[in-house]
Design a protein around this motif. Structure first.
Motif, PDB file in Angstrom:
ATOM      1  N   GLY A   1       0.786  -1.222   0.000  1.00 31.13           N
ATOM      2  CA  GLY A   1       0.000   0.000   0.000  1.00 31.13           C
ATOM      3  C   GLY A   1       0.816   1.269   0.000  1.00 31.13           C
ATOM      4  O   GLY A   1       0.267   2.367  -0.204  1.00 31.13           O
ATOM      5  N   HIS A   2       2.119   1.151   0.219  1.00 36.56           N
ATOM      6  CA  HIS A   2       3.018   2.305   0.214  1.00 36.56           C
ATOM      7  C   HIS A   2       3.915   2.311  -1.021  1.00 36.56           C
ATOM      8  O   HIS A   2       4.115   3.363  -1.643  1.00 36.56           O
ATOM      9  CB  HIS A   2       3.868   2.310   1.484  1.00 36.56           C
ATOM     10  N   ILE A   3       4.458   1.137  -1.388  1.00 35.08           N
ATOM     11  CA  ILE A   3       5.351   1.090  -2.549  1.00 35.08           C
ATOM     12  C   ILE A   3       4.587   1.403  -3.833  1.00 35.08           C
ATOM     13  O   ILE A   3       5.056   2.168  -4.682  1.00 35.08           O
ATOM     14  CB  ILE A   3       6.024  -0.281  -2.678  1.00 35.08           C
ATOM     15  N   ILE A   4       3.408   0.817  -3.991  1.00 36.93           N
ATOM     16  CA  ILE A   4       2.671   0.960  -5.247  1.00 36.93           C
ATOM     17  C   ILE A   4       2.415   2.430  -5.581  1.00 36.93           C
ATOM     18  O   ILE A   4       2.759   2.890  -6.679  1.00 36.93           O
ATOM     19  CB  ILE A   4       1.370   0.138  -5.207  1.00 36.93           C
TER      20      ILE A   4
ATOM     21  N   VAL B   1      -1.221  15.051  -5.488  1.00 38.24           N
ATOM     22  CA  VAL B   1      -0.825  14.628  -6.832  1.00 38.24           C
ATOM     23  C   VAL B   1      -1.651  13.444  -7.342  1.00 38.24           C
ATOM     24  O   VAL B   1      -1.309  12.842  -8.356  1.00 38.24           O
ATOM     25  CB  VAL B   1       0.676  14.266  -6.860  1.00 38.24           C
ATOM     26  N   GLY B   2      -2.752  13.103  -6.671  1.00 35.85           N
ATOM     27  CA  GLY B   2      -3.492  11.900  -7.026  1.00 35.85           C
ATOM     28  C   GLY B   2      -4.756  12.162  -7.818  1.00 35.85           C
ATOM     29  O   GLY B   2      -5.087  13.309  -8.123  1.00 35.85           O
ATOM     30  N   PRO B   3      -5.503  11.095  -8.137  1.00 46.51           N
ATOM     31  CA  PRO B   3      -5.156   9.701  -7.818  1.00 46.51           C
ATOM     32  C   PRO B   3      -4.045   9.178  -8.729  1.00 46.51           C
ATOM     33  O   PRO B   3      -4.199   9.159  -9.950  1.00 46.51           O
ATOM     34  CB  PRO B   3      -6.467   8.944  -8.018  1.00 46.51           C
ATOM     35  N   VAL B   4      -2.956   8.755  -8.124  1.00 46.08           N
ATOM     36  CA  VAL B   4      -1.757   8.404  -8.879  1.00 46.08           C
ATOM     37  C   VAL B   4      -1.946   7.145  -9.713  1.00 46.08           C
ATOM     38  O   VAL B   4      -1.196   6.917 -10.664  1.00 46.08           O
ATOM     39  CB  VAL B   4      -0.548   8.265  -7.950  1.00 46.08           C
ATOM     40  N   SER B   5      -2.943   6.329  -9.401  1.00 51.86           N
ATOM     41  CA  SER B   5      -3.164   5.096 -10.166  1.00 51.86           C
ATOM     42  C   SER B   5      -3.453   5.380 -11.636  1.00 51.86           C
ATOM     43  O   SER B   5      -3.208   4.529 -12.495  1.00 51.86           O
ATOM     44  CB  SER B   5      -4.312   4.292  -9.565  1.00 51.86           C
ATOM     45  N   LEU B   6      -3.945   6.578 -11.936  1.00 55.69           N
ATOM     46  CA  LEU B   6      -4.304   6.897 -13.317  1.00 55.69           C
ATOM     47  C   LEU B   6      -3.091   7.097 -14.220  1.00 55.69           C
ATOM     48  O   LEU B   6      -3.244   7.246 -15.437  1.00 55.69           O
ATOM     49  CB  LEU B   6      -5.190   8.147 -13.348  1.00 55.69           C
ATOM     50  N   CYS B   7      -1.883   7.078 -13.646  1.00 60.78           N
ATOM     51  CA  CYS B   7      -0.697   7.160 -14.506  1.00 60.78           C
ATOM     52  C   CYS B   7      -0.426   5.833 -15.205  1.00 60.78           C
ATOM     53  O   CYS B   7       0.397   5.779 -16.119  1.00 60.78           O
ATOM     54  CB  CYS B   7       0.527   7.596 -13.697  1.00 60.78           C
TER      55      CYS B   7
ATOM     56  N   GLY C   1       2.138  -3.933  -8.893  1.00 63.21           N
ATOM     57  CA  GLY C   1       2.447  -4.440  -7.568  1.00 63.21           C
ATOM     58  C   GLY C   1       2.890  -5.878  -7.507  1.00 63.21           C
ATOM     59  O   GLY C   1       3.291  -6.357  -6.442  1.00 63.21           O
ATOM     60  N   ARG C   2       2.831  -6.604  -8.629  1.00 60.77           N
ATOM     61  CA  ARG C   2       3.225  -8.013  -8.616  1.00 60.77           C
ATOM     62  C   ARG C   2       4.201  -8.367  -9.725  1.00 60.77           C
ATOM     63  O   ARG C   2       4.901  -9.355  -9.647  1.00 60.77           O
ATOM     64  CB  ARG C   2       1.985  -8.914  -8.724  1.00 60.77           C
ATOM     65  N   GLY C   3       4.250  -7.607 -10.786  1.00 56.53           N
ATOM     66  CA  GLY C   3       5.189  -7.879 -11.857  1.00 56.53           C
ATOM     67  C   GLY C   3       4.672  -8.868 -12.874  1.00 56.53           C
ATOM     68  O   GLY C   3       3.532  -9.339 -12.811  1.00 56.53           O
ATOM     69  N   ALA C   4       5.543  -9.192 -13.830  1.00 54.51           N
ATOM     70  CA  ALA C   4       5.147 -10.024 -14.968  1.00 54.51           C
ATOM     71  C   ALA C   4       4.695 -11.416 -14.556  1.00 54.51           C
ATOM     72  O   ALA C   4       3.927 -12.062 -15.276  1.00 54.51           O
ATOM     73  CB  ALA C   4       6.305 -10.127 -15.963  1.00 54.51           C
ATOM     74  N   ALA C   5       5.147 -11.894 -13.401  1.00 52.48           N
ATOM     75  CA  ALA C   5       4.758 -13.232 -12.955  1.00 52.48           C
ATOM     76  C   ALA C   5       3.256 -13.352 -12.760  1.00 52.48           C
ATOM     77  O   ALA C   5       2.694 -14.453 -12.755  1.00 52.48           O
ATOM     78  CB  ALA C   5       5.486 -13.586 -11.659  1.00 52.48           C
ATOM     79  N   ALA C   6       2.583 -12.223 -12.586  1.00 52.27           N
ATOM     80  CA  ALA C   6       1.144 -12.237 -12.345  1.00 52.27           C
ATOM     81  C   ALA C   6       0.319 -12.104 -13.618  1.00 52.27           C
ATOM     82  O   ALA C   6      -0.914 -12.117 -13.562  1.00 52.27           O
ATOM     83  CB  ALA C   6       0.776 -11.101 -11.391  1.00 52.27           C
ATOM     84  N   ALA C   7       0.970 -11.995 -14.762  1.00 53.61           N
ATOM     85  CA  ALA C   7       0.255 -11.716 -16.002  1.00 53.61           C
ATOM     86  C   ALA C   7      -0.769 -12.792 -16.344  1.00 53.61           C
ATOM     87  O   ALA C   7      -1.880 -12.490 -16.799  1.00 53.61           O
ATOM     88  CB  ALA C   7       1.250 -11.543 -17.150  1.00 53.61           C
ATOM     89  N   GLY C   8      -0.414 -14.065 -16.143  1.00 53.89           N
ATOM     90  CA  GLY C   8      -1.339 -15.150 -16.477  1.00 53.89           C
ATOM     91  C   GLY C   8      -2.600 -15.108 -15.646  1.00 53.89           C
ATOM     92  O   GLY C   8      -3.706 -15.263 -16.164  1.00 53.89           O
TER      93      GLY C   8
ATOM     94  N   ASP D   1       4.202   4.986  -8.585  1.00 54.51           N
ATOM     95  CA  ASP D   1       3.375   5.797  -9.478  1.00 54.51           C
ATOM     96  C   ASP D   1       3.768   7.269  -9.418  1.00 54.51           C
ATOM     97  O   ASP D   1       3.815   7.965 -10.441  1.00 54.51           O
ATOM     98  CB  ASP D   1       1.894   5.648  -9.113  1.00 54.51           C
ATOM     99  N   ILE D   2       4.033   7.779  -8.216  1.00 50.53           N
ATOM    100  CA  ILE D   2       4.427   9.183  -8.067  1.00 50.53           C
ATOM    101  C   ILE D   2       5.761   9.432  -8.773  1.00 50.53           C
ATOM    102  O   ILE D   2       5.937  10.450  -9.452  1.00 50.53           O
ATOM    103  CB  ILE D   2       4.499   9.570  -6.581  1.00 50.53           C
TER     104      ILE D   2
END
Length: 521
Positions: free
Chosen positions: A31-34, A254-260, A271-278, A38-39
């Motif tokens: 909840g902090h890194i994600i 500066v939000g909502p930063v998720s829209l970047c 938040g999980r990387g390519a391993a989560a793509a499937g 984005d910022i």
């Protein structure tokens, strides 16, 4: 690891002296890194040189999105900071969601303190123009002050919750009514906000072991240049200005930063990387089969755990609601026997609901799910990241706070901006002691609130109009969020103003760091 002059986005921290150089160091929790990543992407898009400082495990989760941002021409990098080994902490526990037990919180906190020397060396060697540090890493304040580098504090939550917390610090809960269910006015806020003792953050209560860390945070805040907050004015009307007044420091909203995250891969792997793509593809394919606005998305964040009995009540409530659902089934606070019984029951429930429901164990691409046209509601724990993401997507919330600032965020969503409705949880859980709570909300209440929010309830008249009003306000909030981050919007301008604020503190021209020349004047 490559030098910053190469094409790689993973870097030792090299400098581009003609632009503003900003180092970002988040608290190692999803909840902090994600939002911090984005910022960093937002500032890189505006021409800054942005370096995110992460430990090896967390680099694997975010290297993809940073690499894509760098490939698009942005100066964004990952600096890999080794995670210190400490007694009592197993290997790989570099994030709060990787801790197998809350009993490891102490060793984890000690390991984070041990990061200071390495971080001091990074700042001393590379001398950025500013650092953006999570408020929960107070030792970054001393490092920045010693080297004359301005520190901007990322709050991790919104100005409403921060304002409530500040009021509670001044008006200690000891003076509140002894009854856990007796509402009391939180003084000094722009709105009349009432909370019960059972809804207060655990750290606020008398006897909490968190007072020492809170004192460290307040001491670090004294040398903070300004606040960086994942919010926008319409989401917290009046509270940005209020928090500036009570702290005497600027708020850069500066939000909502998720829209970047405009690329599909960034949204689905966030938040999980390519391993989560499937897994993301499987979930989104299921959503593709549902009607627009028909699905309620149910997720309580990466740190929440329910007792087995409460998990079963959630499942029965979703089954009885007759509403299509996507349920992210997290960890349970249960014995092995209770877990086995719950798993057996879950298999039967999944068989009964068939294609109407989808149960996902562990993780789901939340940003992509909330942005999917099939999702029309969000049952959430009211972590600030979830609140901001729901606002960005224009999705109404069915609020179920559990601990920390989450009841405060519920008060904002339900009582102030009216983009959600409470499921009815009158009290939360003590993190790490969830098994003691038992059932907080029963299946009948869950089923009724889900059906009501999603427009499936049998009742008509004012009740139906009220639910439609909540859904309409949520859609309007989503439109305001998109305007805020668009060129010329409030959040877009806040990024430019913060760049302006950084420049003079280091005797530099901020205009050199603006890709389009618009710094929000």
């Amino acid at each position: 690891m490559a030098d910053s002059s190469s094409s790689s986005s993973i870097d030792k921290g090299g400098a581009f002296p003609h632009v503003l150089r900003i180092y970002f160091i988040p608290f190692p929790s999803p909840g902090h890194i994600i939002p911090m990543v984005d910022i960093a992407k937002l500032f890189a898009e505006r021409g800054a040189d942005a370096t995110v400082v992460l430990t090896p495990l967390n680099v694997t989760r975010f290297s993809g999105t940073v690499t894509r941002a760098a490939a698009a021409g942005n100066r964004i990098y990952l600096y890999v900071l080794p995670f210190p080994s400490t007694a009592g902490l197993p290997d790989g526990c570099e994030s709060t969601d990787a801790l197998p037990s809350r009993s490891l919180s102490g060793p984890f906190a000690r390991a984070l303190d041990l990061l200071r020397d390495s971080f001091d060396s990074v700042i001393r060697d590379h001398r950025p123009d500013a650092i953006v540090s999570d408020v929960f890493l107070p030792w970054t304040s001393a490092a920045a002050a010693e080297l004359g580098v301005p520190r901007y504090a990322f709050t991790g939550t919104g100005c409403f919750a921060l304002s409530v917390e500040r009021s509670l610090q001044v008006n200690r809960p000891q003076g509140w009514a002894s009854s856990d269910s007796d509402p009391r006015l939180v003084p000094g806020l722009p709105d009349r906000v009432y909370l019960t003792r059972s809804r207060l953050a655990e750290a606020t209560l008398p006897g909490s072991t968190a007072h020492e860390i809170l004192d460290r945070l307040r001491e670090a805040d004294r040398s903070t240049a300004a606040w960086v907050v994942n919010t926008f004015p319409e989401l917290e009307p009046g509270y940005l200005e209020h928090y500036e007044r009570v702290t005497g420091k600027r708020v850069f909203a500066v939000g909502p930063v998720s829209l970047c995250n405009r690329a599909a891969a960034d949204a689905s792997e966030r938040g999980r990387g390519a391993a989560a793509a499937g897994e993301a593809a499987r979930i989104l394919t299921w959503l593709d089969s549902k009607q627009a606005g028909s699905v309620i998305y149910v997720c309580f964040g990466s740190l929440s755990r329910f007792p087995a009995a409460q998990m079963k009540e959630i499942g029965m409530g979703l089954e009885e609601s007759r509403v299509p659902f996507l349920w992210v089934f997290g960890e349970t606070a249960a014995t092995a026997e209770e877990t086995a019984e719950l798993d057996e029951w879950m298999e039967g429930m999944e068989g009964r609901v068939g294609e109407r429901g989808m149960v996902v164990r562990g993780w789901a691409p939340q940003l992509a799910a909330l942005g999917h046209e099939a999702v029309g509601g969000f049952m959430t724990h009211c972590g600030w990241g979830a609140v901001a993401e729901a606002a960005a997507a224009g999705v109404p919330a069915l609020t179920w706070p559990l601990f920390a600032d989450q009841f405060y965020n519920e008060a904002l969503v339900v009582g102030v901006v009216g983009t959600g409705v409470a499921v009815g949880a009158a009290e939360g859980f003590v993190w790490g002691e969830e098994e003691k709570a038992g059932v907080v909300v029963g299946k009948a209440r869950i089923a009724a609130r889900v059906a009501w929010l999603m427009g499936r309830a049998a009742s008509g008249g004012s009740g139906r109009e009220e639910a439609e009003g909540i859904r309409r306000r949520a859609r309007e909030m989503g439109e305001m969020a998109r305007r805020a981050v668009a060129p010329g919007g409030s959040s877009y301008l806040a990024v430019g103003r913060m760049m302006e604020d950084i420049g003079p503190r280091n005797g530099q021209s901020a205009a050199a760091g603006s890709r389009d020349g618009d710094l929000g004047n």
